[in-house]
Every structure is written in structure tokens, then in C-alpha cells.
Design an enzyme around this catalytic site. Structure first.
Site, PDB file in Angstrom:
ATOM      1  N   GLU A 141       0.541  -1.452   0.146  1.00 23.37           N
ATOM      2  CA  GLU A 141       0.135   0.224   0.421  1.00 23.37           C
ATOM      3  C   GLU A 141       0.557   1.170   0.008  1.00 23.37           C
ATOM      4  OE1 GLU A 141      -2.965  -0.034   3.450  1.00 23.37           O
ATOM      5  OE2 GLU A 141      -3.950  -1.504   1.759  1.00 23.37           O
ATOM      6  N   GLU A 183      -7.231  -7.707   0.077  1.00 21.58           N
ATOM      7  CA  GLU A 183      -7.121  -7.482   0.896  1.00 21.58           C
ATOM      8  C   GLU A 183      -8.441  -7.091   1.085  1.00 21.58           C
ATOM      9  OE1 GLU A 183      -4.383  -4.886   4.172  1.00 21.58           O
ATOM     10  OE2 GLU A 183      -2.196  -6.119   3.168  1.00 21.58           O
TER      11      GLU A 183
HETATM   12  C1  GLA Z   1      -3.760  -2.204   5.237  1.00 21.86           C
HETATM   13  C2  GLA Z   1      -2.441  -3.408   5.545  1.00 21.86           C
HETATM   14  C3  GLA Z   1      -2.309  -4.144   6.288  1.00 21.86           C
HETATM   15  C4  GLA Z   1      -3.141  -4.323   7.184  1.00 21.86           C
HETATM   16  C5  GLA Z   1      -5.119  -3.575   6.702  1.00 21.86           C
HETATM   17  C6  GLA Z   1      -5.802  -3.446   8.599  1.00 21.86           C
HETATM   18  O1  GLA Z   1      -4.428  -3.082   4.374  1.00 21.86           O
HETATM   19  O2  GLA Z   1      -2.139  -3.649   3.878  1.00 21.86           O
HETATM   20  O3  GLA Z   1      -1.183  -4.762   6.470  1.00 21.86           O
HETATM   21  O4  GLA Z   1      -2.779  -3.013   8.164  1.00 21.86           O
HETATM   22  O5  GLA Z   1      -4.924  -2.062   6.130  1.00 21.86           O
HETATM   23  O6  GLA Z   1      -6.222  -4.781   9.323  1.00 21.86           O
END
Ligand code: GLA
Ligand code: CA
Length: 778
Positions: free
Chosen positions: A185, A262
């Protein structure tokens, strides 16, 4: 004796057998990115991945949890690799036992599951410093997650070690790894394609050349750093409008297979905040919706597990550390149980089984035990057990004393102090207790931005002790540069004078079990102030159990030399998951460090967790009893109407206005209903750039929903697009929010993000904005 030997050789033989069984290479598989679909050995393939972390599950239970995911109907396991657990000291790598990530992958392969690997270097994941090792912060000017030469050099060393462990497990080489992620991210952090290209090359040079490499981001940020030769995937949570999430990606790359890398099944818990849950039906509906459109997904988390020891991270702003439980309201509970969410999801996934996919029965959970109250009769007061002293003229963060985690004591002698002098501690990372000649003067909590105490009159030579507990290092955004202890200075302030305190004696209390246990314990039970407590207990049978910490203050627990986790009376987590595989038949030892002191020094073992019991002393919401915002006579600097639908919107004022307080008044909703909600809000400076929200505080919100989740107004600046402020049921428009910017700024407009769900529930229509130098009248 002889029997023992025989037994040992049988055990060794068994171990070898299992090892060879899990290391057996299988047929190579080709995994590729095709036209609008993934291809496994040339055939269309939908990735149904279950995310879980080897670090958050005892190694003894890895296979059980993998089998739970398989029985759920998944075909892949998605994992991060956690740099900081493998390289706890520079150059010393550990991939054994609990850290044996390759063994975890082989166990998945043995059970017919593919692996998506996300090796970082940064992983976020509510994990201490987002997976980066703390010792990087010893370099004073380090710029993490940039082209900083030292950062890249260390990343390369780490990635090469990961390559040695895992590159041969890529599917085309006979293993089960089908995709490897580059960074994590990054669009939420910076814009720097060159950096991403460097990480991509480092990943490739580590040997990950045989499977597709991908980037994951939010729909609003994926284009910022998207590289032409990488696959792009999108992250979003339960309830999000799926069409809206993929719209920009489909436009940018019409031929790409779609994947939600995700899909958040639940959410994480912070100390002092309401326990988070997400609706099961909505989660399943979202996943069904994706499967109906051939969209691949990874469920984050399928099984959250536990962030043992000190490994929990924190978010900031506002600073807020993670609980040890990472249950996440995931389908598989923290202790590995199939929840109602699990069964709902399984039922749906059964209908979408791949051809030839056999979905096995749900494995049995591990047995549970109860433990009658363990009484702690041995105590070692922290102040009577000071470790070796280190001298330092200036105050410095704990990294400078070569300490990674735990508690640190700063001690010095005071000059003559007049009553009313302010002791300023800049900055407290994260929770401090201040003593004068052993007497507690007060406590400072970074979560509330506390950094000063008013002192009584004190004689010259009084001993000042500042005991600072480091909670998790921030795991998200630039605040990951999170040094611990006291980071800048300690000052005495009167109206006309400022004195920086110098000449410190410093004591480190690390978090390792050996350090915790090696104390001079005395018989005596409960004592005042910070202390270690020790007890032993006998077990006839071992089994999973939840240690009930309700009568304790704040600290950490170790059992049989394993760091179990943190506790804090404020909750919401009140029990600690204790895996049965770390208990012994016969005698077991438990050590507790309580920095506050317990009401009762005893621990019971329960058969159910308590993850939802908040006992905070302060309200979570931002409106005092009877308060109501008075905007009469105030002149709005802007009025208007927002557009309907999902996604970011920007509003520009006619001209910039100066002020320290910002009020957004919402007059009605797009859907005509009573609720208002905002996912994120930025203010723009004179040049149209976003202002830092690091020190923001919510001064007022007319209504905030906390009855079934965490929808307080600070969610508008917590950097997470999936979390939001929402007013309660029964409270109608107008709604208002006041932010204290903690400084004067010229504001030229704002950016606003409504909720990510279809039709953006609670989206605001008509609004008025006020900016003032002085606080608003309430
Ligand atoms: C983001 C991150 C994950 C985690 C989620 C929230 O998507 O990539 O590692 O921190 O948020 O749980
Ligand atoms: Ca948010």
C-alpha cells in the site's frame, strides 16, 4: 535411561520423517496473469486466499489453521514475511521453529494450498513498526520506505535471506508460491515510483523471478506508484461497493484480472476503544459478489490469531496502540475455532468450489482447560531491581541505549523547584509515570497528547524518575519513524525560565522472558507500584485457555519463557490467549510485569475470551453532557452541496481563511435520512496541499455511534478510508464536527471521503463550513 534414549531416537526419527514429508517437492506449476483472468497451468484460476500470519499462530498449530482454511473452501494462504522478527539484531537472522516461514509454506503445500507471499520490506499489519526492525532508527536521519541508501541496503540483505528460504518454493520450481508482493500500500505513504522499482528489483534479485509480482493499494491511490510491469490489486473491506472499488483499475487496465488483495473480514482493536466487528452476512455477500464476477480475493484476516509479546503496532494520529488479540472478528477465531461467520462463509464457498476441489470437514478445535485462580506470592519491585545503569548527559530515545522494546527509566537530580513549575516531557513514547524521591507525581499518556505535569515545590537534589513504557511502534504512515522512551528533551518551565534537565542515569527493562524472570523475588503478594510477580501452577492436562487479567493494571505476561502479551485494565481485551501447546503437564511458571499494580494478584484460566469489555475512565465521544454547539452569529466561510456517491470530493473556498478551529456543519443527507458519516477529511493549505493532521483533536461532535462499533469522530483523520465517523440512530440533522488544528493555518478548502459502501450511507449533502481563531462556543 535406556528407555529415554530409545524414546529420543524414535522422536528424532519421527521429526525427520515429518521434515522430509513437508520438504518433498511436487510437480511444478505455472502461474500467470492472463487476459482478465489468472492462469494456473494455462487454465483460468480464481484465487480464494485466506490470510493468516505464521508469527501470530504457535508453530505447533500451523497445520491445524491451514486445514481450517482449506475446510473453509479456500485454495490459497496469503502471508506476510515479518522482517523484524527474523532479524532482531542487524545481520543475525533466525528462521527456526516459530520463525520457520519455509516450513509454514511447505505445510500449506502438503495440504494442497498455494501461497501468496508478501515479504515487505514494510507490511503494516498492526505489527510493531509495520515489520521494520527498530534498529533502523538508530540512524538518526533515516528515511524509512524511501531510497535512503542505508534503508535499501538493509532491505536487500533481508530480502536475500527471504529468497534463500523461499525462492525455491515458487510454483514453477515445484513449490506452492504463486505470487509475490512488492512493498505494501505504498500509495498511502508517498509517491515515488523509483523506490517501488528498487524494491521490485530487490525482490527479483532475491530470486523471485518465476511468478508474477504484484502491488496492492487502495482504489484511490493505486495509480500513484503503479509500475507498468507489475500486477495491480486493490484492498477494501466488508461492505464496500465493489464496482466503485474496481472502476478506476478497469479503466486503466481493461485486460487485467481483478483481485481484492485484502478484503477485510473484520478490523483490529486498540486499547481503550470499542471492540471492532463486521457483519458476517455483508462479508459473505461481498465475497459472493466477487466470485460471481470472477474476481479473486484474499480474505484479510481468515484467521487473525494473536500478536504475542511486544509485537503489536500502533496507529497515529491519534496515537493508539494495538491490543494483543488479533482476533479481527475473522471467521476463524483467535483460538482457531470455527465461528458462525466461518460457517456462513463456508456454506457459500462450497457453492463455488473449483473443479476437482475437495472441501474437507471442519477440523476439531484444540481441547480447552480451565485453571483455578493462581495466587502470586512472589514479588520483585521494579525499583528494587534496577539493571545496569547507563549514563547520558542528554536525554535520548531508547534506541540510542540499544534497547528495542519494553520500559525505560530516566533518572536525574532536580534543581530547586518552585511550586507551579511545569515539567515538560517532549515527547512521551508512550506511557510515563513520574516520581519525585520515589513518590508518584503523575502519569502521562501519549494517546491523549499529554506531555506535562505541574510540580509541587521540590528541594534541590530531589531524585526525578521518569519511567516510560513503550507500547507498539506505529505501523502506518510517516509516523513509523517512532522512536521510544523520551525522544527530545525534558524541561522545567516557569513564566520566565526554561531549564533543560541533563545528567541522566538510564535503566533498560527489555521484554525478554529471561530478563523478566531473573529478579530478586520476595514472598509478599501484592505491592504498590511497578513490580514483577511470579507464580507456578500445576496442570494435570494441558489445553488452550484464556488468562483472565481483569484484576491487573497494565503490563505484560510470560508463561514458561514465552511472551504471551500485553494487558491493560482499560480493555477492551481482558483475557490473553494461552495456547495449550506452550503449557506443560506438571509445573508451569508465570511471570507478570504490572506497571500500575493489581487490585488482586491472581490469574484464572477461562474457557472463553473477553475481548469486548471497555473500562476507560474517560468518554470515547467528543461532546460533554449537556453541551451543544452554538453557531449563532458565526459566519460560514463556505456553503454548498456535495455530490452523491462514493469517492473523494474537493471543495475550494473563495479565498484562504486563517484559523485554528474548523467546523463542518452538515445540514442534510444525500439519502434524506438522519445519519451523517465521514470516512476521511483533509484540509487544504494556501497552495491546495493537504495539511498535516498529526496533532489534530476533535473538539466536538454532536453525535457519535459507539454502541456496536467504533464510529467516533477521530475516524475522519485516522488515515483509514474504511473507517468512519457516524452519528447515532435517533439523532437527526443538522450534525456538526469541530476540529482543533493545534495551530493557526491558512485554509483554502477541504477534501472529503464518504463511506465506501454502495450509495455511501450517511453521505452529506448541504454543508456549511466555519473557520475560527478562537474555540467555538458550546
Ligand atoms: C492495510 C494493510 C494491512 C493491514 C490492514 C488493516 O490494508 O495492508 O497490513 O494493516 O490495512 O488491518
Ligand atoms: Ca477513517
Amino acid at each position: 535411561m535406556r528407555f529415554k534414549k530409545l524414546l529420543t531416537s524414535v522422536l528424532v526419527a519421527c521429526a525427520l520423517l515429518t521434515a522430509s514429508c513437508t520438504s518433498q517437492k511436487q510437480e511444478p506449476h505455472q502461474f500467470e496473469v492472463g487476459n482478465k483472468t489468472f492462469l494456473l497451468d494455462g487454465k483460468p484460476f480464481i484465487i480464494k486466499a485466506a490470510e493468516m500470519h505464521y508469527t501470530r499462530i504457535p508453530a505447533e498449530y500451523w497445520e491445524h489453521r491451514i486445514q481450517m482454511c482449506k475446510a473453509l473452501g479456500m485454495n490459497t494462504i496469503c502471508i506476510y514475511a515479518f522482517w523484524n522478527i527474523h532479524e532482531q539484531r542487524p545481520g543475525e537472522f533466525n528462521f527456526k521453529g516459530q520463525n520457520d516461514i519455509a516450513e509454514f509454506c511447505r505445510l500449506a503445500q502438503k495440504n494442497g494450498m498455494y501461497i501468496m507471499l508478501r515479504p515487505g520490506p514494510y507490511v503494516c499489519s498492526e505489527w510493531e513498526m509495520g515489520g521494520l526492525p527498530w534498529w533502523l532508527l538508530k540512524k538518526k536521519d533515516i528515511q524509512l520506505r524511501t531510497n535512503d541508501a542505508y534503508f535499501l541496503e538493509r532491505t536487500k540483505i533481508y530480502m536475500n535471506e527471504i529468497g534463500k528460504q523461499l525462492a525455491d518454493l515458487q510454483a514453477p520450481r515445484g513449490g506452492n508460491i504463486i505470487m509475490v508482493q512488492v512493498e505494501n500500500e505504498y500509495g498511502g505513504y508517498a509517491v515515488d515510483k523509483e523506490y517501488i522499482a528498487n524494491i521490485r528489483d530487490i525482490v527479483r534479485e532475491a530470486g523471485f523471478t518465476d511468478v508474477p509480482l504484484f502491488q496492492c493499494d487502495w482504489s484511490s491511490t493505486f495509480q500513484l506508484n503503479g509500475l507498468d510491469d507489475l500486477l495491480w490489486t486493490i484492498n477494501f473491506g466488508t461492505g464496500a461497493n465493489i464496482d466503485a472499488q474496481f472502476k478506476a483499475l478497469k479503466e486503466a487496465r481493461p485486460e487485467t484480472p481483478l483481485m481484492c488483495s485484502e478484503f477485510w473480514s473484520g478490523w483490529f482493536d486498540h486499547w481503550g476503544r470499542k471492540h471492532e466487528t463486521r457483519d458476517a452476512e455483508t462479508m459473505v455477500a461481498g465475497m459472493r459478489d466477487m466470485l460471481d464476477r470472477n474476481i479473486s480475493f484474499s480474505l484479510y484476516m481468515a484467521h487473525g490469531g494473536t500478536t504475542f509479546g511486544h509485537w503489536g503496532g500502533a496507529n497515529c494520529p491519534p496515537y493508539s496502540a494495538m491490543c494483543s488479540s488479533y482476533d479481527y472478528d475473522a471467521p476463524i477465531s483467535e483460538a482457531g475455532w470455527a465461528t458462525p461467520k466461518y460457517h456462513k462463509l463456508r456454506e457459500m464457498l462450497m457453492q463455488y468450489a473449483d473443479s476437482g476441489q475437495v472441501i474437507p470437514d471442519v477440523p476439531q478445535p484444540y481441547p480447552l482447560i480451565e485453571i483455578p485462580a493462581i495466587q502470586f506470592e512472589e514479588t520483585a519491585r521494579l525499583f528494587d531491581n534496577l539493571p545496569e545503569v547507563k549514563e547520558s548527559e542528554d536525554i535520548k530515545p531508547m534506541e540510542e541505549f540499544d534497547q528495542g522494546w519494553g520500559t525505560i527509566l530516566y533518572r536525574t537530580k532536580l534543581p530547586d523547584v518552585k511550586e507551579g513549575t511545569v515539567l515538560l516531557i517532549d515527547e512521551v513514547h508512550d506511557w510515563a509515570q513520574v516520581y519525585a524521591d520515589g513518590k508518584l507525581l503523575g502519569r502521562l499518556d501519549r494517546r491523549r497528547g499529554e506531555n506535562s505535569l505541574t510540580l509541587p515545590a521540590l528541594k534541590a537534589g530531589t531524585q526525578l524518575d521518569i519511567l516510560v513504557e513503550a507500547m507498539g511502534r506505529v505501523n502506518f504512515d510517516y509516523a513509523i519513524h517512532d522512536r521510544k522512551g523520551i525522544t527530545e528533551k525534558v524541561e522545567l518551565r516557569t513564566d520566565d525560565n526554561r531549564t533543560t534537565l541533563k545528567g541522566w542515569q538510564v535503566y533498560s527493562f527489555p521484554t525478554d522472558a529471561v530478563f523478566a524472570a531473573r529478579k530478586e523475588f520476595h514472598k509478599g503478594g501484592k505491592t504498590d507500584g511497578p513490580a514483577y510477580y511470579r507464580a507456578s501452577f500445576e496442570l494435570k492436562e494441558t489445553g488452550d485457555v484464556f488468562l483472565d487479567m481483569q484484576t491487573w493494571g497494565k503490563g505484560m505476561v510470560w508463561v514458561n519463557g514465552k511472551a504471551i502479551g500485553r494487558f491493560w485494565e482499560i480493555g477492551p481485551q481482558q483475557t490473553l490467549y494461552m495456547p495449550g501447546c506452550w503449557l506443560k503437564k506438571g509445573k508451569n511458571e508465570i511471570v507478570v510485569l504490572d506497571l500500575l499494580g493489581p487490585d488482586k494478584a491472581e490469574v484464572k484460566g477461562l474457557t472463553q475470551p473477553i475481548l469486548d469489555m471497555l473500562r476507560t475512565e474517560e468518554p470515547l465521544t467528543h461532546r460533554k453532557e449537556g453541551e451543544s454547539l452554538n453557531l449563532k452569529g458565526e459566519k460560514p466561510v463556505a456553503t454548498g452541496k456535495m455530490a452523491a456517491g462514493n469517492g473523494w470530493q474537493e471543495v475550494k473556498f473563495a479565498r484562504p481563511v486563517k484559523g485554528s478551529y474548523f467546523c463542518l456543519e452538515a445540514l442534510d443527507a444525500q439519502d434524506g435520512k438522519e445519519t451523517a458519516s465521514i470516512a476521511e477529511l483533509y484540509l487544504l493549505d494556501e497552495n491546495g496541499k493537504t495539511l498535516s493532521r498529526q496533532n489534530w483533536q476533535i473538539d466536538y461532535a454532536d453525535s457519535e455511534s459507539t454502541s456496536w462499533g467504533n464510529y467516533t469522530a477521530d475516524k475522519v483523520y485516522d488515515l483509514q478510508e474504511s473507517t468512519y465517523w457516524s452519528t447515532t440512530r435517533g439523532a437527526g440533522y443538522p450534525h456538526a464536527l469541530v476540529i482543533n488544528l493545534k495551530g493557526e493555518y491558512a485554509i483554502s478548502g477541504f477534501r472529503y471521503l464518504p463511506r465506501a459502501e454502495e450509495n455511501a450511507p450517511g453521505a452529506i449533502k448541504s454543508y456549511k463550513v466555519y473557520v475560527k481563531e478562537e474555540p467555538f462556543v458550546k
